[in-house]
Motif scaffolding. Structure first.
Motif, PDB file in Angstrom:
ATOM      1  N   GLU A 186       0.831  -1.208   0.000  1.00  0.00           N
ATOM      2  CA  GLU A 186       0.000   0.000   0.000  1.00  0.00           C
ATOM      3  C   GLU A 186       0.864   1.257   0.000  1.00  0.00           C
ATOM      4  OE1 GLU A 186      -3.910   1.213   2.439  1.00  0.00           O
ATOM      5  OE2 GLU A 186      -2.130   1.015   3.699  1.00  0.00           O
ATOM      6  N   HIS A 187       1.890   1.294   0.844  1.00  0.00           N
ATOM      7  CA  HIS A 187       2.780   2.455   0.875  1.00  0.00           C
ATOM      8  C   HIS A 187       3.525   2.608  -0.444  1.00  0.00           C
ATOM      9  CE1 HIS A 187       1.881   2.573   5.118  1.00  0.00           C
ATOM     10  NE2 HIS A 187       2.632   3.646   5.272  1.00  0.00           N
ATOM     11  N   ALA A 188       3.920   1.480  -1.030  1.00  0.00           N
ATOM     12  CA  ALA A 188       4.628   1.545  -2.307  1.00  0.00           C
ATOM     13  C   ALA A 188       3.730   2.072  -3.421  1.00  0.00           C
ATOM     14  CB  ALA A 188       5.175   0.163  -2.657  1.00  0.00           C
ATOM     15  N   ARG A 189       2.473   1.654  -3.444  1.00  0.00           N
ATOM     16  CA  ARG A 189       1.545   2.152  -4.477  1.00  0.00           C
ATOM     17  C   ARG A 189       1.351   3.660  -4.356  1.00  0.00           C
ATOM     18  NH1 ARG A 189      -1.706  -2.144  -2.396  1.00  0.00           N
ATOM     19  NH2 ARG A 189      -1.408  -4.059  -3.615  1.00  0.00           N
ATOM     20  N   ILE A 190       1.143   4.138  -3.142  1.00  0.00           N
ATOM     21  CA  ILE A 190       0.942   5.573  -2.937  1.00  0.00           C
ATOM     22  C   ILE A 190       2.191   6.342  -3.352  1.00  0.00           C
ATOM     23  CG2 ILE A 190       0.574   7.344  -1.161  1.00  0.00           C
ATOM     24  CD1 ILE A 190      -1.106   5.192   0.346  1.00  0.00           C
ATOM     25  N   THR A 191       3.356   5.791  -3.041  1.00  0.00           N
ATOM     26  CA  THR A 191       4.618   6.420  -3.449  1.00  0.00           C
ATOM     27  C   THR A 191       4.739   6.441  -4.973  1.00  0.00           C
ATOM     28  OG1 THR A 191       5.672   5.631  -1.408  1.00  0.00           O
ATOM     29  CG2 THR A 191       7.119   6.308  -3.220  1.00  0.00           C
ATOM     30  N   HIS A 192       4.430   5.330  -5.609  1.00  0.00           N
ATOM     31  CA  HIS A 192       4.492   5.229  -7.067  1.00  0.00           C
ATOM     32  C   HIS A 192       3.596   6.278  -7.722  1.00  0.00           C
ATOM     33  CE1 HIS A 192       3.017   3.526 -10.934  1.00  0.00           C
ATOM     34  NE2 HIS A 192       4.271   3.167 -11.084  1.00  0.00           N
ATOM     35  N   ALA A 252       2.495   9.107  -6.449  1.00  0.00           N
ATOM     36  CA  ALA A 252       2.989  10.463  -6.184  1.00  0.00           C
ATOM     37  C   ALA A 252       4.211  10.788  -7.030  1.00  0.00           C
ATOM     38  CB  ALA A 252       3.324  10.607  -4.699  1.00  0.00           C
ATOM     39  N   LEU A 253       5.080   9.815  -7.231  1.00  0.00           N
ATOM     40  CA  LEU A 253       6.250  10.062  -8.070  1.00  0.00           C
ATOM     41  C   LEU A 253       5.833  10.384  -9.495  1.00  0.00           C
ATOM     42  CD1 LEU A 253       8.651   7.243  -6.793  1.00  0.00           C
ATOM     43  CD2 LEU A 253       8.923   9.711  -6.455  1.00  0.00           C
ATOM     44  N   ARG A 254       4.789   9.752  -9.978  1.00  0.00           N
ATOM     45  CA  ARG A 254       4.308  10.037 -11.333  1.00  0.00           C
ATOM     46  C   ARG A 254       3.623  11.393 -11.402  1.00  0.00           C
ATOM     47  NH1 ARG A 254       1.108   5.196 -14.065  1.00  0.00           N
ATOM     48  NH2 ARG A 254       1.315   6.669 -15.789  1.00  0.00           N
ATOM     49  N   ARG A 255       2.715  11.660 -10.455  1.00  0.00           N
ATOM     50  CA  ARG A 255       1.882  12.860 -10.537  1.00  0.00           C
ATOM     51  C   ARG A 255       2.627  14.122 -10.117  1.00  0.00           C
ATOM     52  NH1 ARG A 255      -3.473  13.479  -6.870  1.00  0.00           N
ATOM     53  NH2 ARG A 255      -1.888  13.201  -5.288  1.00  0.00           N
ATOM     54  N   ASP A 256       3.363  14.045  -9.005  1.00  0.00           N
ATOM     55  CA  ASP A 256       3.936  15.253  -8.420  1.00  0.00           C
ATOM     56  C   ASP A 256       5.417  15.438  -8.736  1.00  0.00           C
ATOM     57  OD1 ASP A 256       1.451  15.725  -7.314  1.00  0.00           O
ATOM     58  OD2 ASP A 256       1.942  14.755  -5.413  1.00  0.00           O
ATOM     59  N   PHE A 257       6.128  14.355  -8.997  1.00  0.00           N
ATOM     60  CA  PHE A 257       7.556  14.468  -9.285  1.00  0.00           C
ATOM     61  C   PHE A 257       7.862  14.330 -10.772  1.00  0.00           C
ATOM     62  CE2 PHE A 257       7.466  13.611  -4.807  1.00  0.00           C
ATOM     63  CZ  PHE A 257       8.589  14.235  -4.275  1.00  0.00           C
ATOM     64  N   GLY A 258       6.850  14.010 -11.575  1.00  0.00           N
ATOM     65  CA  GLY A 258       7.047  13.944 -13.018  1.00  0.00           C
ATOM     66  C   GLY A 258       7.886  12.781 -13.494  1.00  0.00           C
ATOM     67  N   LEU A 315      -2.277  13.155  -0.252  1.00  0.00           N
ATOM     68  CA  LEU A 315      -3.188  14.232   0.131  1.00  0.00           C
ATOM     69  C   LEU A 315      -3.793  14.875  -1.117  1.00  0.00           C
ATOM     70  CD1 LEU A 315      -1.124  16.089   2.899  1.00  0.00           C
ATOM     71  CD2 LEU A 315      -2.864  14.311   3.218  1.00  0.00           C
ATOM     72  N   SER A 316      -4.866  15.622  -0.901  1.00  0.00           N
ATOM     73  CA  SER A 316      -5.461  16.394  -1.993  1.00  0.00           C
ATOM     74  C   SER A 316      -4.698  17.683  -2.251  1.00  0.00           C
ATOM     75  CB  SER A 316      -6.920  16.715  -1.666  1.00  0.00           C
ATOM     76  OG  SER A 316      -7.003  17.494  -0.474  1.00  0.00           O
ATOM     77  N   ILE A 317      -3.757  18.011  -1.387  1.00  0.00           N
ATOM     78  CA  ILE A 317      -2.934  19.209  -1.521  1.00  0.00           C
ATOM     79  C   ILE A 317      -1.461  18.805  -1.472  1.00  0.00           C
ATOM     80  CG2 ILE A 317      -4.678  20.675  -0.410  1.00  0.00           C
ATOM     81  CD1 ILE A 317      -2.837  20.539   2.130  1.00  0.00           C
ATOM     82  N   ILE A 318      -0.584  19.752  -1.795  1.00  0.00           N
ATOM     83  CA  ILE A 318       0.849  19.562  -1.620  1.00  0.00           C
ATOM     84  C   ILE A 318       1.224  20.044  -0.226  1.00  0.00           C
ATOM     85  CG2 ILE A 318       3.145  20.265  -2.381  1.00  0.00           C
ATOM     86  CD1 ILE A 318       1.796  18.428  -4.367  1.00  0.00           C
ATOM     87  N   ARG A 319       1.971  19.214   0.504  1.00  0.00           N
ATOM     88  CA  ARG A 319       2.476  19.634   1.810  1.00  0.00           C
ATOM     89  C   ARG A 319       3.929  19.196   1.974  1.00  0.00           C
ATOM     90  NH1 ARG A 319       4.284  16.607   6.786  1.00  0.00           N
ATOM     91  NH2 ARG A 319       4.662  18.322   8.245  1.00  0.00           N
ATOM     92  N   THR A 320       4.785  20.135   2.350  1.00  0.00           N
ATOM     93  CA  THR A 320       6.168  19.834   2.672  1.00  0.00           C
ATOM     94  C   THR A 320       6.506  20.453   4.026  1.00  0.00           C
ATOM     95  OG1 THR A 320       7.146  21.807   1.655  1.00  0.00           O
ATOM     96  CG2 THR A 320       6.799  19.899   0.216  1.00  0.00           C
ATOM     97  N   SER A 321       7.645  20.052   4.563  1.00  0.00           N
ATOM     98  CA  SER A 321       8.098  20.566   5.848  1.00  0.00           C
ATOM     99  C   SER A 321       9.600  20.390   5.940  1.00  0.00           C
ATOM    100  CB  SER A 321       7.413  19.815   6.991  1.00  0.00           C
ATOM    101  OG  SER A 321       7.875  20.268   8.257  1.00  0.00           O
ATOM    102  N   ARG A 323       1.945  19.197 -10.263  1.00  0.00           N
ATOM    103  CA  ARG A 323       0.573  18.687 -10.113  1.00  0.00           C
ATOM    104  C   ARG A 323      -0.376  19.473 -11.009  1.00  0.00           C
ATOM    105  NH1 ARG A 323      -2.426  17.025  -4.508  1.00  0.00           N
ATOM    106  NH2 ARG A 323      -0.608  15.638  -4.464  1.00  0.00           N
ATOM    107  N   ARG A 324      -0.181  20.792 -11.091  1.00  0.00           N
ATOM    108  CA  ARG A 324      -1.042  21.589 -11.979  1.00  0.00           C
ATOM    109  C   ARG A 324      -0.859  21.148 -13.423  1.00  0.00           C
ATOM    110  NH1 ARG A 324       0.669  25.844  -8.588  1.00  0.00           N
ATOM    111  NH2 ARG A 324       2.251  26.457 -10.105  1.00  0.00           N
ATOM    112  N   ASN A 325       0.385  20.920 -13.825  1.00  0.00           N
ATOM    113  CA  ASN A 325       0.636  20.500 -15.199  1.00  0.00           C
ATOM    114  C   ASN A 325       0.035  19.134 -15.477  1.00  0.00           C
ATOM    115  OD1 ASN A 325       2.035  22.864 -15.677  1.00  0.00           O
ATOM    116  ND2 ASN A 325       4.047  21.966 -15.269  1.00  0.00           N
ATOM    117  N   ALA A 326       0.127  18.229 -14.485  1.00  0.00           N
ATOM    118  CA  ALA A 326      -0.439  16.898 -14.668  1.00  0.00           C
ATOM    119  C   ALA A 326      -1.954  16.940 -14.791  1.00  0.00           C
ATOM    120  CB  ALA A 326      -0.046  15.999 -13.492  1.00  0.00           C
TER     121      ALA A 326
END
Length: 322
Positions: A173-179, A181-187, A278-284, A318-321
């Motif tokens: 499950e964690h790997a799928r979510i990571t996969h 996010a890497l496609r959508r948010d990291f390009g 998440l439905s938003i981008i969050r970093t820290s 994410r906007r571009n995607a």
């Protein structure tokens, strides 16, 4: 315009926020601080009424959506009376991002013990953000720097309990979510995931423990059957070396220190905490409140600056995607 939360007001958040503005005021990304304007010193401050107003003010002053605190702040000495205001800052920042008025949320560090004493029911930021901006999947923590991305499957819990919780389904499950996010948010069009083993030498064919064969290998098989480029279990003592890191885009780690030790060793000041799912981008920034040096002028803003820059890049991706 990014929304930056106040974090623990008695920590280094106010100081590194001011230093980050000094570093970014000319070339951005722009951000607005949600907190008590009276805590910011050493830089010009503009009290603004909205993120839209903050954008115009940013080149000349640190824009602050002023949210006064109920109790005085003494550096290094958190007051539980201010805990509700700390949480409201996070809630407001998330609301701005969900409304499209902020491109992303960047959170200053919180003091979890103080929030817990005030009745906060969550282990930390990640779980709280999942409640505020979840998408139906568990929020997942990623730590990222230019040389490495790591995702711990279990996070803030005793090691014995973390190991007992591990299942093939949880790892997958964690790997799928990571996969995703890497496609959508990291390009990254075809993300490559390396899954760490649990035991020394990834169990060495069962001679050093059976968990890798019984738990980790089935998770990798599940992922590969779904078309995800996952490999493992990899021996944890070699998978983070300079020779191994180019072979994957993110490492799926099984417990907190397995993930955080390598990334903090590689880049303590440039590491960024990213919440996936998440439905938003969050970093820290990838550090705590540093109560021991709060108010001394010794805090470095580098991790916060990295978090702001990464948040802006992920929001654009994410906007571009979309």
């Amino acid at each position: 315009m990014l929304a930056l939360t106040m974090g623990e007001p008695a920590g280094i958040g106010p100081e590194i926020s001011a230093l980050a503005w000094q570093a970014l005021r000319r070339d951005g990304p722009g951000f607005v601080l949600l907190g008590d304007a009276g805590l910011v010193s050493g830089v010009p401050v503009a009290r603004v009424a909205s993120p839209e107003e903050a954008e115009a003010a940013f080149p000349e002053a640190l824009p602050v959506l002023h949210r006064p605190l109920p109790a005085p702040v003494r550096p290094g000495r958190p007051d539980p009376a201010n805990a509700p205001a700390v949480l409201r800052s996070i809630e407001e920042a998330v609301a701005l991002a969900r409304e499209g008025r902020a491109g992303a949320v960047v959170t200053n560090p919180i003091q979890k013990a103080v929030l817990t004493a005030a009745g906060f029911p969550h282990p930390g930021h990640t779980e709280f953000l999942g409640e505020l901006a979840g998408t139906g999947v568990p929020p997942v923590m990623m730590l990222a720097c230019p040389e490495l991305r790591v995702v711990p499957v279990t996070v803030h819990e005793p090691l014995a309990r973390a190991i007992a919780r591990l299942t093939p389904e949880l790892i997958a499950e964690h790997a799928r979510i990571t996969h995703d996010a890497l496609r959508r948010d990291f390009g990254i069009a075809e993300p490559r995931l390396a899954v760490a083993g649990l035991n020394p030498h990834a169990g060495e064919a069962g001679t050093l423990g059976h968990e890798d064969e019984a738990i980790v290998a089935p998770a990798v098989a599940m992922l590969r059957a779904e078309g995800i480029a996952a490999t493992g279990p990899h021996p944890p003592d070699t998978m983070f070396t300079a020779l191994a890191r180019p072979g994957y885009d993110a490492a799926i780690c099984l417990y907190h220190d397995q993930a955080l030790i390598p990334i903090k060793t590689l880049d303590m000041e440039g590491g960024v905490n990213v919440t996936l799912g998440l439905s938003i981008i969050r970093t820290s920034p990838d550090h705590g409140t540093a109560l021991d040096i709060a108010g001394t002028g010794r805090a470095s803003p580098n991790s916060l600056i990295a978090a702001l820059r990464l948040a802006a890049r992920l929001a654009e991706a994410r906007r571009n995607a979309a």
